[in-house]
Design an enzyme around this catalytic site. Structure first.
Site, short mmCIF file in Angstrom:
data_model
loop_
_atom_site.label_atom_id
_atom_site.label_comp_id
_atom_site.label_asym_id
_atom_site.label_seq_id
_atom_site.Cartn_x
_atom_site.Cartn_y
_atom_site.Cartn_z
N ARG A 75 8.25 2.36 -3.90
CA ARG A 75 7.89 0.95 -4.12
C ARG A 75 9.13 0.13 -4.49
O ARG A 75 9.32 -0.99 -4.03
CB ARG A 75 6.82 0.83 -5.22
CG ARG A 75 6.07 -0.49 -5.19
CD ARG A 75 4.84 -0.51 -6.09
NE ARG A 75 4.94 0.40 -7.20
CZ ARG A 75 4.34 1.60 -7.20
NH1 ARG A 75 3.58 1.99 -6.22
NH2 ARG A 75 4.50 2.40 -8.24
N ASP B 183 0.86 -1.18 0.00
CA ASP B 183 0.00 0.00 0.00
C ASP B 183 0.90 1.23 0.00
O ASP B 183 1.95 1.23 0.65
CB ASP B 183 -0.93 0.00 1.22
CG ASP B 183 -2.13 0.91 0.98
OD1 ASP B 183 -2.65 0.94 -0.15
OD2 ASP B 183 -2.56 1.61 1.91
P1 IMP Z 1 -1.43 1.83 -4.28
O1 IMP Z 1 -1.48 1.52 -2.83
O2 IMP Z 1 -0.18 1.37 -4.95
O3 IMP Z 1 -2.68 1.40 -5.00
O4 IMP Z 1 -1.37 3.41 -4.39
C1 IMP Z 1 -2.40 4.27 -3.91
C2 IMP Z 1 -2.41 5.55 -4.73
O5 IMP Z 1 -1.17 6.25 -4.52
C3 IMP Z 1 -2.51 5.33 -6.22
O6 IMP Z 1 -3.84 5.29 -6.65
C4 IMP Z 1 -1.80 6.56 -6.77
O7 IMP Z 1 -2.67 7.65 -6.80
C5 IMP Z 1 -0.74 6.84 -5.73
N1 IMP Z 1 0.55 6.22 -6.11
C6 IMP Z 1 1.03 5.01 -5.71
N2 IMP Z 1 2.24 4.77 -6.25
C7 IMP Z 1 2.52 5.86 -7.01
C8 IMP Z 1 3.63 6.20 -7.82
O8 IMP Z 1 4.61 5.46 -7.99
N3 IMP Z 1 3.56 7.40 -8.45
C9 IMP Z 1 2.52 8.25 -8.31
N4 IMP Z 1 1.44 7.97 -7.58
C10 IMP Z 1 1.45 6.78 -6.92
#
Ligand code: IMP
Length: 192
Positions: A176, A67
Site C-alpha cells: 500500500r 484494494d
Molecule cells: P483492503 O482491500 O485494504 O480492505 O484489504 C483486504 C484484506 O487484505 C484485509 O481485510 C486484510 O485481511 C488484508 N490486508 C490488506 N492490507 C494488509 C496489510 O497491510 N497487512 C496485512 N493484511 C492486509
C-alpha cells in the site's frame, strides 16, 4: 486540494493524510456518511475502480480507492481478491490467519506477495497505481502490530514480520505504501 479516499478504514485514511501532507485534505467515507460500498469484482483493479466510481457518481468529486490482496504461490495465489473474507463472511483477521496457516502446513514453498491497486478518478479520468511486496508466509505468528495477515508475512530482506515492525518501517516498504507513493508522485506532478 480536497480529495476523497473511498474507505471507511480510519487507519488507512490517516496514513494517506500523513503521506499526502498539508497540500491535500483527505476526506473519508465516514466524513461523507457514505454507506458500505459493494466489492463484487473478481480482481483487485475491478474492486478499486468499482469503489471509486461509486463515490464519483454519488458525490461528484475527485476520489481514489484501493484494494489489496495476499497471493500465496503454493495456494494458486489464494486468498487474493478474497483476502478480507477468506475464512467466510464476518470472519476475523485471526480466522483468516488460522486458515492460511492450516492450508500451508507441510508446504515448503512459502513464497507470497501483497498487492495493492489504487484507482484515482481525477477530473473524470481514471488512473491506476500498483504496489507490491514479496516475502514468505511464516510457520507461526510473530508480532502484535498491524492487522490482517501481518503476523505471518515476512518481507524479503527483513528479519521481522510486518507485525513486528513499527508502522513507519512497514509503510515505507509495503504494497500500500508503494502504491500510495506512486499516487502521490502523480498528484504532486499534476498540481505543480
Ligand atoms: P483492503 O482491500 O485494504 O480492505 O484489504 C483486504 C484484506 O487484505 C484485509 O481485510 C486484510 O485481511 C488484508 N490486508 C490488506 N492490507 C494488509 C496489510 O497491510 N497487512 C496485512 N493484511 C492486509
Amino acid at each position: 486540494m480536497k480529495i476523497v479516499f473511498a474507505t471507511h478504514n480510519l487507519h488507512k485514511a490517516e496514513e494517506a493524510q500523513k503521506i499526502l501532507g498539508a497540500d491535500y485534505q483527505v476526506v473519508n467515507l465516514h466524513d461523507l456518511q457514505c454507506p458500505e460500498i459493494p466489492e463484487t469484482a473478481q480482481t483487485l483493479e475491478g474492486n478499486a475502480v468499482q469503489k471509486a466510481q461509486f463515490v464519483l457518481e454519488r458525490y461528484h468529486c475527485d476520489c481514489f480507492a484501493d484494494d489489496t490482496g495476499l497471493e500465496i504461490e503454493a495456494l494458486d495465489n489464494r486468498p487474493g481478491v478474497y483476502s478480507a473474507r477468506y475464512a467466510g463472511e464476518n470472519c476475523s483477521f485471526e480466522d483468516n490467519v488460522n486458515k492460511v496457516l492450516q492450508e500451508m502446513q507441510g508446504i515448503t514453498n512459502r513464497k507470497a506477495c501483497f498487492k495493492t491497486v489504487i484507482c484515482l478518478l481525477l477530473n473524470g479520468e481514471k488512473h491506476l497505481f500498483e504496489g507490491r511486496v514479496d516475502g514468505i508466509i511464516t510457520e507461526t505468528r510473530h508480532g502484535e502490530n498491524g492487522f490482517g495477515y501481518d503476523p505471518i508475512f515476512l518481507p524479503d530482506g527483513f528479519t521481522q514480520t510486518f507485525a513486528e515492525m513499527d508502522a513507519d518501517t512497514k509503510n515505507h516498504i509495503s504494497h500500500r505504501g508503494r502504491a500510495m507513493q506512486k499516487l502521490i508522485a502523480f498528484l504532486k506532478n499534476k498540481t505543480k
